[in-house]
Write a protein that holds these residues in place. Structure first.
Motif, PDB file in Angstrom:
ATOM      1  N   THR A  42      54.885  29.164 125.470  1.00  0.00           N
ATOM      2  CA  THR A  42      54.431  30.446 126.007  1.00  0.00           C
ATOM      3  C   THR A  42      53.034  30.712 125.435  1.00  0.00           C
ATOM      4  O   THR A  42      52.631  30.075 124.451  1.00  0.00           O
ATOM      5  CB  THR A  42      55.372  31.592 125.595  1.00  0.00           C
ATOM      6  OG1 THR A  42      55.299  31.738 124.161  1.00  0.00           O
ATOM      7  CG2 THR A  42      56.810  31.331 126.036  1.00  0.00           C
ATOM      8  N   PRO A  43      52.292  31.654 125.995  1.00  0.00           N
ATOM      9  CA  PRO A  43      50.989  31.992 125.409  1.00  0.00           C
ATOM     10  C   PRO A  43      51.109  32.425 123.940  1.00  0.00           C
ATOM     11  O   PRO A  43      50.261  32.065 123.117  1.00  0.00           O
ATOM     12  CB  PRO A  43      50.478  33.133 126.294  1.00  0.00           C
ATOM     13  CG  PRO A  43      51.130  32.882 127.632  1.00  0.00           C
ATOM     14  CD  PRO A  43      52.501  32.344 127.280  1.00  0.00           C
ATOM     15  N   GLU A  44      52.154  33.164 123.606  1.00  0.00           N
ATOM     16  CA  GLU A  44      52.356  33.618 122.223  1.00  0.00           C
ATOM     17  C   GLU A  44      52.646  32.439 121.298  1.00  0.00           C
ATOM     18  O   GLU A  44      52.111  32.369 120.186  1.00  0.00           O
ATOM     19  CB  GLU A  44      53.493  34.640 122.146  1.00  0.00           C
ATOM     20  CG  GLU A  44      53.235  35.934 122.882  1.00  0.00           C
ATOM     21  CD  GLU A  44      53.479  35.836 124.405  1.00  0.00           C
ATOM     22  OE1 GLU A  44      54.093  34.854 124.878  1.00  0.00           O
ATOM     23  OE2 GLU A  44      53.022  36.746 125.118  1.00  0.00           O
ATOM     24  N   GLU A  45      53.492  31.515 121.754  1.00  0.00           N
ATOM     25  CA  GLU A  45      53.805  30.332 120.944  1.00  0.00           C
ATOM     26  C   GLU A  45      52.551  29.478 120.752  1.00  0.00           C
ATOM     27  O   GLU A  45      52.280  28.998 119.643  1.00  0.00           O
ATOM     28  CB  GLU A  45      54.907  29.499 121.604  1.00  0.00           C
ATOM     29  CG  GLU A  45      56.262  30.163 121.554  1.00  0.00           C
ATOM     30  CD  GLU A  45      57.290  29.517 122.474  1.00  0.00           C
ATOM     31  OE1 GLU A  45      58.490  29.743 122.237  1.00  0.00           O
ATOM     32  OE2 GLU A  45      56.912  28.805 123.439  1.00  0.00           O
ATOM     33  N   ARG A  46      51.791  29.309 121.814  1.00  0.00           N
ATOM     34  CA  ARG A  46      50.558  28.522 121.723  1.00  0.00           C
ATOM     35  C   ARG A  46      49.596  29.141 120.715  1.00  0.00           C
ATOM     36  O   ARG A  46      48.980  28.430 119.913  1.00  0.00           O
ATOM     37  CB  ARG A  46      49.916  28.403 123.103  1.00  0.00           C
ATOM     38  CG  ARG A  46      48.699  27.516 123.115  1.00  0.00           C
ATOM     39  CD  ARG A  46      48.206  27.222 124.539  1.00  0.00           C
ATOM     40  NE  ARG A  46      47.021  26.414 124.505  1.00  0.00           N
ATOM     41  CZ  ARG A  46      46.992  25.115 124.300  1.00  0.00           C
ATOM     42  NH1 ARG A  46      48.116  24.453 124.136  1.00  0.00           N
ATOM     43  NH2 ARG A  46      45.854  24.458 124.259  1.00  0.00           N
ATOM     44  N   ALA A  47      49.464  30.459 120.735  1.00  0.00           N
ATOM     45  CA  ALA A  47      48.573  31.146 119.789  1.00  0.00           C
ATOM     46  C   ALA A  47      49.033  30.909 118.347  1.00  0.00           C
ATOM     47  O   ALA A  47      48.204  30.653 117.461  1.00  0.00           O
ATOM     48  CB  ALA A  47      48.514  32.639 120.101  1.00  0.00           C
ATOM     49  N   GLN A  48      50.334  30.977 118.099  1.00  0.00           N
ATOM     50  CA  GLN A  48      50.859  30.746 116.750  1.00  0.00           C
ATOM     51  C   GLN A  48      50.676  29.285 116.337  1.00  0.00           C
ATOM     52  O   GLN A  48      50.302  28.995 115.200  1.00  0.00           O
ATOM     53  CB  GLN A  48      52.327  31.137 116.653  1.00  0.00           C
ATOM     54  CG  GLN A  48      52.897  31.018 115.241  1.00  0.00           C
ATOM     55  CD  GLN A  48      52.182  31.902 114.250  1.00  0.00           C
ATOM     56  OE1 GLN A  48      52.102  33.114 114.432  1.00  0.00           O
ATOM     57  NE2 GLN A  48      51.630  31.311 113.197  1.00  0.00           N
ATOM     58  N   LEU A  49      50.937  28.355 117.260  1.00  0.00           N
ATOM     59  CA  LEU A  49      50.724  26.931 116.975  1.00  0.00           C
ATOM     60  C   LEU A  49      49.267  26.660 116.620  1.00  0.00           C
ATOM     61  O   LEU A  49      48.970  25.920 115.674  1.00  0.00           O
ATOM     62  CB  LEU A  49      51.139  26.078 118.180  1.00  0.00           C
ATOM     63  CG  LEU A  49      52.633  25.960 118.467  1.00  0.00           C
ATOM     64  CD1 LEU A  49      52.862  25.406 119.867  1.00  0.00           C
ATOM     65  CD2 LEU A  49      53.320  25.094 117.419  1.00  0.00           C
ATOM     66  N   LEU A  50      48.335  27.268 117.362  1.00  0.00           N
ATOM     67  CA  LEU A  50      46.905  27.075 117.088  1.00  0.00           C
ATOM     68  C   LEU A  50      46.504  27.697 115.749  1.00  0.00           C
ATOM     69  O   LEU A  50      45.695  27.113 115.014  1.00  0.00           O
ATOM     70  CB  LEU A  50      46.061  27.654 118.229  1.00  0.00           C
ATOM     71  CG  LEU A  50      46.048  26.817 119.503  1.00  0.00           C
ATOM     72  CD1 LEU A  50      45.482  27.624 120.672  1.00  0.00           C
ATOM     73  CD2 LEU A  50      45.273  25.523 119.301  1.00  0.00           C
TER      74      LEU A  50
END
Length: 116
Positions: free
Chosen positions: A7-15
């Protein structure tokens, strides 16, 4: 239509976790996303994404052969994988990390697979 791997939120946390690793910070993040093959026994418990390419993920990889280990995989490669019954890699919609990545690694190496 295939669901996105993050998800966009997961991607932001991964980054964010990836950026911390890129500058040399020693981190033990909570895994962010669990990906799996519904028709095979492969699982990826991902905790960080390389901020330079936005594609190389880092986490605990379990290919279903009893030897889970930390490593990297490209999300673009995961998106192209099909299992033996032609099913794509899916995101576990119900996954919520209950421990830091290092604890998942210890349990997986002890048990030969990533714990649910």
């Amino acid at each position: 239509m295939t669901q996105p791997l993050t998800t966009p939120e997961e991607r932001a946390q991964l980054l964010a976790n990836g950026a911390a690793r890129a500058v040399g910070r020693s981190i033990d993040p909570m895994p962010v996303v669990r990906l799996f093959t519904p028709d095979a026994h492969a699982t990826w418990l991902l905790a960080a994404l390389d901020p330079t390419d936005g594609d190389t993920a880092w986490g605990l990889i379990d290919l279903g052969i009893g030897m889970p280990a930390l490593g990297t995989i490209k999300l673009s490669d995961l998106a192209s994988i099909l299992g033996p019954r032609r099913r794509p890699v899916l995101r576990d919609l119900h996954f919520r990390a209950s421990r830091p990545l290092s604890e998942y690694v210890q349990l997986a190496q002890r048990d030969g697979s990533i714990p649910d």
